[in-house]
Each structure stands twice: as C-alpha cells, then as structure tokens.
Design an enzyme around this catalytic site. Sequence first.
Site, PDB file in Angstrom:
ATOM      1  N   PRO A  43     -79.626   5.133 -41.780  1.00 35.13           N
ATOM      2  CA  PRO A  43     -80.940   5.305 -41.159  1.00 35.13           C
ATOM      3  C   PRO A  43     -81.070   4.566 -39.823  1.00 35.13           C
ATOM      4  CG  PRO A  43     -81.143   4.529 -43.446  1.00 35.13           C
ATOM      5  CD  PRO A  43     -79.688   4.541 -43.128  1.00 35.13           C
ATOM      6  N   PRO A 224     -36.971 -20.142 -13.374  1.00 31.60           N
ATOM      7  CA  PRO A 224     -36.386 -21.417 -12.956  1.00 31.60           C
ATOM      8  C   PRO A 224     -35.750 -22.232 -14.083  1.00 31.60           C
ATOM      9  CG  PRO A 224     -38.781 -21.560 -13.000  1.00 31.60           C
ATOM     10  CD  PRO A 224     -38.442 -20.145 -13.343  1.00 31.60           C
ATOM     11  N   ASP A 247     -25.469 -16.589 -14.124  1.00 31.37           N
ATOM     12  CA  ASP A 247     -25.209 -17.606 -13.108  1.00 31.37           C
ATOM     13  C   ASP A 247     -25.316 -19.007 -13.680  1.00 31.37           C
ATOM     14  OD1 ASP A 247     -24.897 -15.831 -11.103  1.00 31.37           O
ATOM     15  OD2 ASP A 247     -26.920 -16.041 -10.290  1.00 31.37           O
ATOM     16  N   LYS A 269     -21.701 -19.698  -9.511  1.00 36.79           N
ATOM     17  CA  LYS A 269     -21.081 -20.321  -8.355  1.00 36.79           C
ATOM     18  C   LYS A 269     -21.643 -21.719  -8.221  1.00 36.79           C
ATOM     19  CE  LYS A 269     -22.488 -16.289  -6.683  1.00 36.79           C
ATOM     20  NZ  LYS A 269     -23.279 -15.522  -5.764  1.00 36.79           N
ATOM     21  N   GLY A 300     -30.772 -16.767 -11.839  1.00 37.76           N
ATOM     22  CA  GLY A 300     -31.825 -17.779 -11.844  1.00 37.76           C
ATOM     23  C   GLY A 300     -32.986 -17.340 -10.952  1.00 37.76           C
ATOM     24  N   GLY A 301     -34.197 -17.711 -11.337  1.00 37.81           N
ATOM     25  CA  GLY A 301     -35.373 -17.408 -10.512  1.00 37.81           C
ATOM     26  C   GLY A 301     -35.625 -15.921 -10.408  1.00 37.81           C
ATOM     27  N   ASP A 302     -35.868 -15.473  -9.188  1.00 36.04           N
ATOM     28  CA  ASP A 302     -36.065 -14.049  -8.929  1.00 36.04           C
ATOM     29  C   ASP A 302     -34.806 -13.504  -8.256  1.00 36.04           C
ATOM     30  OD1 ASP A 302     -38.400 -11.828  -8.420  1.00 36.04           O
ATOM     31  OD2 ASP A 302     -36.828 -11.790  -6.895  1.00 36.04           O
ATOM     32  N   MET A 383     -31.956 -24.700  -1.695  1.00 31.49           N
ATOM     33  CA  MET A 383     -30.582 -25.138  -1.406  1.00 31.49           C
ATOM     34  C   MET A 383     -30.536 -26.085  -0.214  1.00 31.49           C
ATOM     35  SD  MET A 383     -28.774 -21.419  -1.897  1.00 31.49           S
ATOM     36  CE  MET A 383     -30.149 -20.469  -1.323  1.00 31.49           C
TER      37      MET A 383
HETATM   38  C1  LIG Z   1     -29.060 -19.427  -4.967  1.00 32.96           C
HETATM   39  S1  LIG Z   1     -30.692 -20.002  -4.955  1.00 32.96           S
HETATM   40  C2  LIG Z   1     -31.393 -18.916  -6.097  1.00 32.96           C
HETATM   41  C3  LIG Z   1     -32.866 -18.893  -6.050  1.00 32.96           C
HETATM   42  C4  LIG Z   1     -33.455 -18.022  -7.131  1.00 32.96           C
HETATM   43  N1  LIG Z   1     -33.103 -16.643  -6.948  1.00 32.96           N
HETATM   44  C5  LIG Z   1     -34.980 -18.153  -7.247  1.00 32.96           C
HETATM   45  O1  LIG Z   1     -35.693 -17.192  -7.001  1.00 32.96           O
HETATM   46  O2  LIG Z   1     -35.418 -19.258  -7.594  1.00 32.96           O
HETATM   47  C6  LIG Z   1     -30.530 -21.502  -5.834  1.00 32.96           C
HETATM   48  C7  LIG Z   1     -31.534 -22.555  -5.390  1.00 32.96           C
HETATM   49  O3  LIG Z   1     -32.789 -22.311  -5.961  1.00 32.96           O
HETATM   50  C8  LIG Z   1     -33.441 -23.538  -6.188  1.00 32.96           C
HETATM   51  N2  LIG Z   1     -33.702 -23.670  -7.619  1.00 32.96           N
HETATM   52  C9  LIG Z   1     -33.396 -22.807  -8.586  1.00 32.96           C
HETATM   53  N3  LIG Z   1     -33.848 -23.233  -9.778  1.00 32.96           N
HETATM   54  C10 LIG Z   1     -34.465 -24.416  -9.551  1.00 32.96           C
HETATM   55  C11 LIG Z   1     -35.151 -25.340 -10.368  1.00 32.96           C
HETATM   56  N4  LIG Z   1     -35.290 -25.158 -11.688  1.00 32.96           N
HETATM   57  N5  LIG Z   1     -35.674 -26.449  -9.788  1.00 32.96           N
HETATM   58  C12 LIG Z   1     -35.556 -26.638  -8.470  1.00 32.96           C
HETATM   59  N6  LIG Z   1     -34.926 -25.792  -7.640  1.00 32.96           N
HETATM   60  C13 LIG Z   1     -34.381 -24.695  -8.179  1.00 32.96           C
HETATM   61  C14 LIG Z   1     -32.526 -24.639  -5.693  1.00 32.96           C
HETATM   62  O4  LIG Z   1     -32.831 -24.885  -4.364  1.00 32.96           O
HETATM   63  C15 LIG Z   1     -31.193 -23.943  -5.826  1.00 32.96           C
HETATM   64  O5  LIG Z   1     -30.230 -24.542  -4.980  1.00 32.96           O
END
Ligand SMILES: C[S@@+](CC[C@H](N)C(=O)[O-])C[C@H]1O[C@@H](n2cnc3c(N)ncnc32)[C@H](O)[C@@H]1O
Length: 467
Positions: A43, A224, A247, A269, A300-302, A383
């Site tokens: 209702p 990272p 890596d 490397k 590592g990272g992007d 780096m």
């Molecule tokens: C070859 S480059 C690659 C970067 C990666 N493609 C990124 O987007 O973070 C490697 C460098 O990234 C930085 N790096 C990567 N991981 C890190 C972390 N956990 N803390 C600080 N620096 C980092 C350092 O400068 C390192 O020498």
Amino acid sequence: MKKYPLFIDLDNRRTPIIGGGVAALRKARLVAAAGARPVFIWPDIDPEIEREFGDAAEYIDCRPAAADLAGARIVFVAVEDGDDPARWAELAKTAGALVNVVDRPALCDFTTPSIIDRGALVIAISTDGAGPVFGRDLRARIEAMLPARIGALLDFAAGYRDAVKAKIGEGGRRAFWERFFKGPVAAKALAGDEAGAREAMIETLNRPQDAPGPGVVHIVGAGPGDPDLLTLKAFRLIQQADVILYDRLVSNEILNLARRDADRVYVGKAKADHAVPQEDIEARMIAFAREGKMVVRLKGGDPFVFGRGGEELEAVRAAGIAAAVTPGVTAATGCAAAAGMALTHRDAAQSVTFVTGHAKGDAEPDLDWGALAALKNTLVVYMGVGKAAAIAGNLIRCGRSASTPVAVIENGTRPEQIIVKGALGELPALIGRAGVKGPALLVIGEVAAMADGDTLSQLLEKERLVA
Ligand SMILES: C[S@@+](CC[C@H](N)C(=O)[O-])C[C@H]1O[C@@H](n2cnc3c(N)ncnc32)[C@H](O)[C@@H]1O
C-alpha cells in the site's frame, strides 16, 4: 554444501517484491540487474522507488492478492515484522514461487548471495549467514582478480564457439581455449580493441593448429617496490604469466606473486654493469612469445619513465608479436607519497620536471642546466646519486640558490627506505653522511622542505648518540 546454488533466468519476468521500502528497493536492484521486471506490491511504496525505476517496474499499491503473484518464479517479501511477513511468504509459496523473506532465514526457500557481476561471468558467494563480512571480503578479493572487461571477453569467445568447433577437432579445443584466454586475442579484447581482437582471432583460426602461433608480451610497471602499489592489472598479469623477465628494481615480494611454475628470468642491470644487453632482453622476450608463451616484462616503476619500455615495445611489435603496456607508479610519485611531500604545491611549485642524472663513466649528465635552474619548479632527478655533486654544482652555477631545499629518498616505499633533506649546497654531504647508494631520487625545490626526513644536523646528532 548447505544450500544448492542455481542461476535462474529472470529475463523479462515479472518478479514480485512485497514491500515498498529500502529493503524492497535493494532486492529490486538485484533482480533488475538480471533483466527482471520488478513488481512492487504494497500500500505504501516509497516515491524514491518510482523515481529510480520509472516504467521499468510495476507498482500495485495495495496488499498482495494471489493473482498478483501468479506465474512468478521467485518472490521477495521485504516488509516489517509487524506486517506479517510469514503470511505473505505463505501466499507466495501457494502461488508456486520460491520465496525469500528479508532477515527471516527460517521463512526462506532461497537466500541471495554476494554477487560479482561481469556480464556473462557471474560469481555468487554464500556463507549461509555464517560469515557475511568474510563473504564480502572474499568478494572484494575476487573482484580484484578479474579484469574489468572479462564479461566482454567471454561474450567475444561465445561469438566464436561455433567457428572454433568447426575448425578445431575435439582433441585440440581445450588447448586452443587455454591459449586463447592468455594470448594476444584476449589481450586485445580486454584492452577494448574489439577490431584488433577480431582480426587476431581470424588469423589464429586460420593458422594450422599444430603451429599455435605467438603468445603475447605485456610490458608491466611494478611500481617503486611496495607490492601494494601494484595496479590490479599488473597483479593479474604477474599471476598469469608463463615467463617473467624482471629487472633489479623489482622486489621479491612482487616476484613471489608469480605462479610457482612460471619461469623467472633476471635481466637486470646494475649501473655500468649491464647484466644483459638491451638487444638480448628484447630478443628473449620475442623468443619466449614465439614459443606461444604469455610473457611479462616486469620493470621497476613505470615502464615508460626512464625505463626503456618504449624501445622494448617497438622491438616486440616490429617482430610481429602482440604487445601491451601496463603502467606503474613511477618512483617520483611513490617516493613523494612515502615522504609526505607533494611534488607540486600551490605555495611552492606549479610544475615538476623529471630528468635522468645518468651519464657514462666520469662524464656529467647532459642536461640544459640553465633551463633547469631557471624553472624554479620541482626537479626530480632519477639515477642522480653518483653525479649529485655535479648536479648541485651546475644548478647553483646557473642561478639556483644554494639554499634551495633538497630531499633524497633511497629505496622509497620499501622497508629499508631512507629519507634525508637539506639544502642544495650540502647535497653531496647529505648523501655521503646518510650512506645513500641508490636506488634513490633527488628532489630539488621548495617542496623538498616538506619531506619527512632527517636533516644533516639530525644525522650527525644520531651518529653522536650511537657513538
Ligand atoms: C632505470 S630508472 C627506472 C625508473 C622507473 N621506470 C620508474 O618509473 O620509477 C631507475 C631509477 O629510478 C629511481 N628509483 C626506482 N625505484 C626507486 C625507489 N624505490 N626509491 C627511490 N628511487 C627509485 C632511482 O633513481 C633509480 O636509479
């Protein structure tokens, strides 16, 4: 098993819901998602319900009569205890329907599970009321495992079922579908590239089945270090991969997410010590894919930020292998979050620049120091530890003040993270004192003053206390 699970076809079926409040609305949403036409019978039907469903539902604003329930497969009773739910449950049962009564398990013929709905793929979870919180948690975990477009992929596969049956003998079909779901066709469909998926499917079907064709390469960002910073997609791909080429900066916790039988190939490397030359890495990715494998190139990272991901993508595509890229949290954003330091901040920096401090041997990084010093923004150097003195010296020479704040973040987001901060003029001393070796980032600019880290004098004080 306490209850037997079933999937009921409710498409276009009138599905009575006795009640007109929030509980009724919730049940209606559930069945409407399966194509049912909810019929609210009570209702007093909340106007919100009519606003939400409009013509997609029916509204009978009186107490139910047997005729209202005729032909229904299931009926929900969603009324208050004082409104005699048992009576309405009995009425629905007499009409031949299975009944669910909200919050009254003893009156139910069936219960409603936790549902994961991805189109053709539906997963129902029940703990039979014993652990609803656990059920919801499990559902969230399963959701995270499933690609968002899995339903579209299954629809795509269903569209080719007959074609596959016609082309491939019974003995080979299972292997075909196993390869399909991990291979280039699925990668394209999941990425929303329907046309590419169709093209790849036709090519796959037309290929002799004793030559199953190449697999796929996914170039994936691992972030990272903290495994919780992986994207959901990266997480899924790592778990599915046949082979992972990784890596140095990919953490063990992340690698341990891989299948136990997946091949893990280290291609890392160390600076100035190229464990595997870049061309060899590319050649290996291509060779594994040519064996029909699902290859994850984990970086590592992007992968597209100082990661040579672009070169790898080009090489794999040039070899005629399907490739896709999954981004990751780059070190700059990961480290900034870990240090509590925004890379841009309205009061301190309106832009941010990422540069690499990498240079061969004793050479200085080849950067436009004048332009970088003039920007007065946030400068993030990847780096850059080995060349920190040259970087600081050049920026100061070109006009950046020696008192500009800097932060150095080593192993950001990992348990062994170190953060130190100070002034540009003392950058080498800061790095030396803290024993930073890398991987580390240099962050130069006003925002660095906001980093949660030790200053040079705090480091010295700590050393004194230890001594
Ligand atoms: C070859 S480059 C690659 C970067 C990666 N493609 C990124 O987007 O973070 C490697 C460098 O990234 C930085 N790096 C990567 N991981 C890190 C972390 N956990 N803390 C600080 N620096 C980092 C350092 O400068 C390192 O020498």
